[in-house]
Motif scaffolding. Structure first.
Motif, mmCIF file in Angstrom:
data_model
loop_
_atom_site.group_PDB
_atom_site.id
_atom_site.type_symbol
_atom_site.label_atom_id
_atom_site.label_comp_id
_atom_site.label_asym_id
_atom_site.label_seq_id
_atom_site.Cartn_x
_atom_site.Cartn_y
_atom_site.Cartn_z
ATOM 1 N N THR A 115 0.652 -1.049 0.016
ATOM 2 C CA THR A 115 0.048 -0.078 -0.131
ATOM 3 C C THR A 115 0.697 1.312 0.016
ATOM 4 O OG1 THR A 115 -0.056 -0.115 2.543
ATOM 5 C CG2 THR A 115 -1.846 -1.372 1.098
ATOM 6 N N SER A 116 0.143 2.444 0.185
ATOM 7 C CA SER A 116 1.014 3.703 0.086
ATOM 8 C C SER A 116 0.467 4.660 1.066
ATOM 9 C CB SER A 116 1.054 4.159 -1.107
ATOM 10 O OG SER A 116 1.885 5.396 -1.273
ATOM 11 N N PHE A 117 1.123 5.567 1.493
ATOM 12 C CA PHE A 117 0.365 6.632 2.326
ATOM 13 C C PHE A 117 -0.546 7.581 1.579
ATOM 14 C CE2 PHE A 117 4.526 5.825 4.653
ATOM 15 C CZ PHE A 117 4.076 5.112 5.887
ATOM 16 N N ALA A 118 -1.697 8.012 2.418
ATOM 17 C CA ALA A 118 -2.641 8.783 1.827
ATOM 18 C C ALA A 118 -2.701 9.936 2.704
ATOM 19 C CB ALA A 118 -3.733 8.330 1.338
ATOM 20 N N PHE A 119 -3.598 10.864 2.558
ATOM 21 C CA PHE A 119 -4.047 11.805 3.641
ATOM 22 C C PHE A 119 -5.323 12.017 3.567
ATOM 23 C CE2 PHE A 119 0.214 12.710 1.734
ATOM 24 C CZ PHE A 119 0.840 12.859 3.006
ATOM 25 N N GLN A 120 -6.122 12.246 4.987
ATOM 26 C CA GLN A 120 -7.427 12.035 5.308
ATOM 27 C C GLN A 120 -7.972 13.410 5.930
ATOM 28 O OE1 GLN A 120 -9.727 8.047 6.463
ATOM 29 N NE2 GLN A 120 -9.138 9.214 8.229
ATOM 30 N N ARG A 121 -9.016 13.902 5.551
ATOM 31 C CA ARG A 121 -9.633 15.075 6.178
ATOM 32 C C ARG A 121 -10.209 14.402 7.456
ATOM 33 N NH1 ARG A 121 -9.657 19.788 3.605
ATOM 34 N NH2 ARG A 121 -9.102 19.677 1.212
ATOM 35 N N LYS A 122 -10.817 15.291 8.390
ATOM 36 C CA LYS A 122 -11.663 15.041 9.430
ATOM 37 C C LYS A 122 -12.980 14.552 8.955
ATOM 38 C CE LYS A 122 -9.888 18.413 12.622
ATOM 39 N NZ LYS A 122 -10.080 19.784 13.219
ATOM 40 N N SER A 123 -13.495 14.821 7.668
ATOM 41 C CA SER A 123 -14.855 13.951 7.268
ATOM 42 C C SER A 123 -14.521 12.594 6.722
ATOM 43 C CB SER A 123 -15.105 15.109 6.275
ATOM 44 O OG SER A 123 -14.384 15.119 5.152
ATOM 45 N N LYS A 124 -13.370 12.215 6.831
ATOM 46 C CA LYS A 124 -12.725 10.926 6.428
ATOM 47 C C LYS A 124 -12.615 10.745 4.788
ATOM 48 C CE LYS A 124 -13.076 9.314 10.228
ATOM 49 N NZ LYS A 124 -11.866 9.085 11.358
ATOM 50 N N SER A 125 -12.881 12.026 4.019
ATOM 51 C CA SER A 125 -12.369 11.997 2.633
ATOM 52 C C SER A 125 -10.777 12.087 2.392
ATOM 53 C CB SER A 125 -13.239 13.200 2.114
ATOM 54 O OG SER A 125 -12.721 14.296 2.739
ATOM 55 N N LEU A 126 -10.478 11.699 1.420
ATOM 56 C CA LEU A 126 -9.014 11.262 0.943
ATOM 57 C C LEU A 126 -8.667 12.580 0.228
ATOM 58 C CD1 LEU A 126 -8.748 7.691 0.630
ATOM 59 C CD2 LEU A 126 -8.035 9.013 2.634
ATOM 60 N N VAL A 127 -7.474 13.134 0.335
ATOM 61 C CA VAL A 127 -6.714 14.348 -0.304
ATOM 62 C C VAL A 127 -5.509 13.687 -1.034
ATOM 63 C CG1 VAL A 127 -5.772 16.445 -0.422
ATOM 64 C CG2 VAL A 127 -7.420 15.728 1.276
ATOM 65 N N ALA A 128 -5.566 14.307 -2.501
ATOM 66 C CA ALA A 128 -4.499 13.734 -3.337
ATOM 67 C C ALA A 128 -3.003 14.212 -2.979
ATOM 68 C CB ALA A 128 -4.456 14.230 -4.816
ATOM 69 N N LYS A 163 3.938 17.994 10.207
ATOM 70 C CA LYS A 163 2.261 17.825 10.000
ATOM 71 C C LYS A 163 1.827 18.282 8.682
ATOM 72 C CE LYS A 163 1.395 19.233 14.841
ATOM 73 N NZ LYS A 163 0.347 19.909 16.004
ATOM 74 N N TYR A 164 0.796 17.737 8.146
ATOM 75 C CA TYR A 164 0.417 17.738 6.989
ATOM 76 C C TYR A 164 -1.014 18.653 6.739
ATOM 77 C CZ TYR A 164 3.435 13.855 6.968
ATOM 78 O OH TYR A 164 4.678 13.099 6.880
ATOM 79 N N TYR A 165 -1.021 19.378 5.801
ATOM 80 C CA TYR A 165 -2.336 20.108 5.622
ATOM 81 C C TYR A 165 -2.482 20.173 4.054
ATOM 82 C CZ TYR A 165 -0.243 22.408 10.138
ATOM 83 O OH TYR A 165 0.339 22.119 11.483
ATOM 84 N N ARG A 189 -2.231 11.522 8.200
ATOM 85 C CA ARG A 189 -1.736 10.560 7.146
ATOM 86 C C ARG A 189 -2.103 9.187 7.441
ATOM 87 N NH1 ARG A 189 4.865 9.588 5.743
ATOM 88 N NH2 ARG A 189 4.961 8.532 7.500
ATOM 89 N N VAL A 190 -2.713 8.515 6.399
ATOM 90 C CA VAL A 190 -3.247 7.072 6.599
ATOM 91 C C VAL A 190 -2.572 6.263 5.560
ATOM 92 C CG1 VAL A 190 -5.208 7.964 7.658
ATOM 93 C CG2 VAL A 190 -5.151 7.706 5.272
#
Length: 476
Positions: A208-221, A231-233, A243-244
């Motif tokens: 797998t790979s790392f991805a980035f997630q908002r509080k709403s659980k939606s993922l960001v490219a 930290k990531y913004y 980071r997930v």
């Protein structure tokens, strides 16, 4: 939850169900089955279902289904002498526009004579699915050049069943289930000698790979994220992201191209890092920093190969430091042998690292020991392994060399830690020679602070020494 206001959707407790009251779903089912059997009005059974298998495709590629449709005789099989029925060699195979297979528009192939009566007929234009061949490809590999049968009996009996099948979990239905089904049909027909096609199955984990997630659980490219102070913004609105770990995805732009990694770090580094990431069956995230670490490890091995190699007999008497290195080497041979056989590649690599770190302390190395290490390394880093083998003066490949051996005598530790158990609880530990006799172990156990503390004012009823393992004390 107030069941008067909303439905209970989880596993609940039975009520108003007589002898099932107070039981959850699983226990209630088991008790009801026992009840039905006891009353002789039913019995337990396990039903298996084979998923429906649509065995035809409306497309050009795929094996043609060898059937002819005759207006007089109906559906007639193509004679065995005309098999295998091959696809027509055409420049284009566009869809017909009628919903039929592309083959239906190739009249020179479709139109034929009935094998029975000779009447004008048409071939079946649907083809077999792609896994029609993959269901039994493992058998064809045994004898790929035989034009009279898919596999001769002697080769099938020699090679089958397959010892180890490594494949993704997604193969469970579309290949493995049908391969087993197909194999059992062939067994019933008497053309294979084993009931099962595969001895052992390993489902490898996904990288797998790392991805980035908002509080709403939606993922960001990935390219829409910036890092500040660890930290990531999100670049668009500045929201802090978590980071997930996620699947590699083009939309998330977190795909790692192995070609680029190989170009930068080499095939051996990428290969070895994938084995070092974790257990084979577990999914794990890609981390390029880990790949850099493996690349440095292989560099360290190359630097070691630049040291002088001596012809010391490693089975003879050695000084203290070389004897210690010999012990580490013997443990490495033992562990890498076992772990490789068990597909525990990551722990085998860890043991090789231990050996390399200790070998780095020496100005020169025993050639016999280094040759053995190179042979162990080669399945993990084959390109480097071959280079190192040639540097040792060998002209032929190391692929056919005998696997290194080890002596159990060299693997034994001179001393080990012995636990002291008092009434079943660990109360102390002490160091002693690994081959100490019972009397020595008992005496040393009595000298520990734990023994003195937990037996003070009590009666020692029994001391049981388990040779080479522990001292067990019973007090009253």
């Amino acid at each position: 939850v107030d069941v008067q206001k909303e439905a209970w959707t989880q596993d609940g407790i039975h009520v108003n169900s007589e002898f099932l009251d107070g039981l959850n779903k699983k226990d209630a089912i088991a008790k009801m089955l026992d009840f039905l059997e006891e009353k002789k009005i039913g019995h337990k059974a396990v039903n298996y279902k084979l998923r429906d298998w649509v065995f035809s495709r409306q497309r050009y590629w795929g094996e043609p289904i060898p059937l002819v449709h005759c207006p007089k005789c109906g559906t007639v099989p193509v004679p065995e002498t005309e098999l295998p029925l091959e696809l027509p060699n055409v420049k284009t195979y566009q869809p017909t526009g009628t919903g039929e297979s592309p083959l239906a528009g190739i009249e020179s192939w479709v139109n034929c004579k009935c094998p029975n009566c000779g009447a004008d007929s048409k071939r079946e234009t649907n083809t077999m699915p792609q896994w029609a061949g993959s269901c039994w490809y493992y058998l064809r590999y045994l004898d790929p050049k035989d034009s009279s049968s898919f596999c001769t009996s002697d080769k099938e009996k020699y090679w089958m069943p397959v010892d180890l099948y490594v494949g993704g979990a997604e193969h469970a239905v579309l290949h493995l289930l049908y391969a087993r089904f197909w194999h059992k049909v062939l067994y019933d027909c008497g053309v294979v000698s084993t009931k099962e096609p595969f001895h052992r199955l390993i489902n490898q984990g996904m990288i797998t790979s790392f991805a980035f997630q908002r509080k709403s659980k939606s993922l960001v490219a990935v390219d829409a994220v910036e890092e500040k102070d660890g930290k990531y913004y999100a670049k668009d609105d500045g929201e802090e992201l978590e980071r997930v770990v996620a699947k590699m995805s083009k939309s998330l732009k977190n795909v790692v191209n192995p070609d680029e990694m190989i170009k930068t770090y080499g095939a051996d580094s990428v290969r070895m890092y994938e084995m070092f990431m974790g257990p084979l069956t577990v999914s794990k995230p890609w981390n390029t920093q880990g790949l850099v670490g493996i690349n440095r490890f292989l560099d360290k091995i190359w630097n070691l190969s630049e040291k002088p190699m001596n012809d010391i007999d490693i089975t003879g008497k050695l000084d203290k430091d070389l004897a210690s290195l010999r012990k580490t080497y013997a443990k490495t041979v033992k562990k890498v042998t076992q772990d490789t056989g068990n597909l525990d590649f990551n722990v085998a690599i860890s043991q090789m690292m231990i050996f390399v770190n200790e070998a780095a302390k020496f100005d020169s190395l025993p050639k016999a020991m280094w040759e053995g290490f190179v042979l162990m390394l080669s399945p993990y880093a084959p390109h480097l392994g071959e280079e190192l083998w040639q540097k040792l003066g060998h002209k032929d490949t190391n692929a056919y060399e005998k696997w290194p051996e080890f002596s159990e005598d060299y693997c034994k530790d001179d001393t080990k830690e012995f636990p002291v158990m008092i009434n079943g609880k660990l109360r102390a530990k002490f160091e002693a020679a690994a081959d100490s006799d019972n009397a020595t172990l008992e005496a040393l156990a009595k000298e520990t602070d734990g023994f003195k503390k937990f037996t003070d004012g009590k009666t020692v009823a029994k001391i049981i020494v388990v040779p080479g393992k522990l001292v067990n004390v019973v007090v009253k």
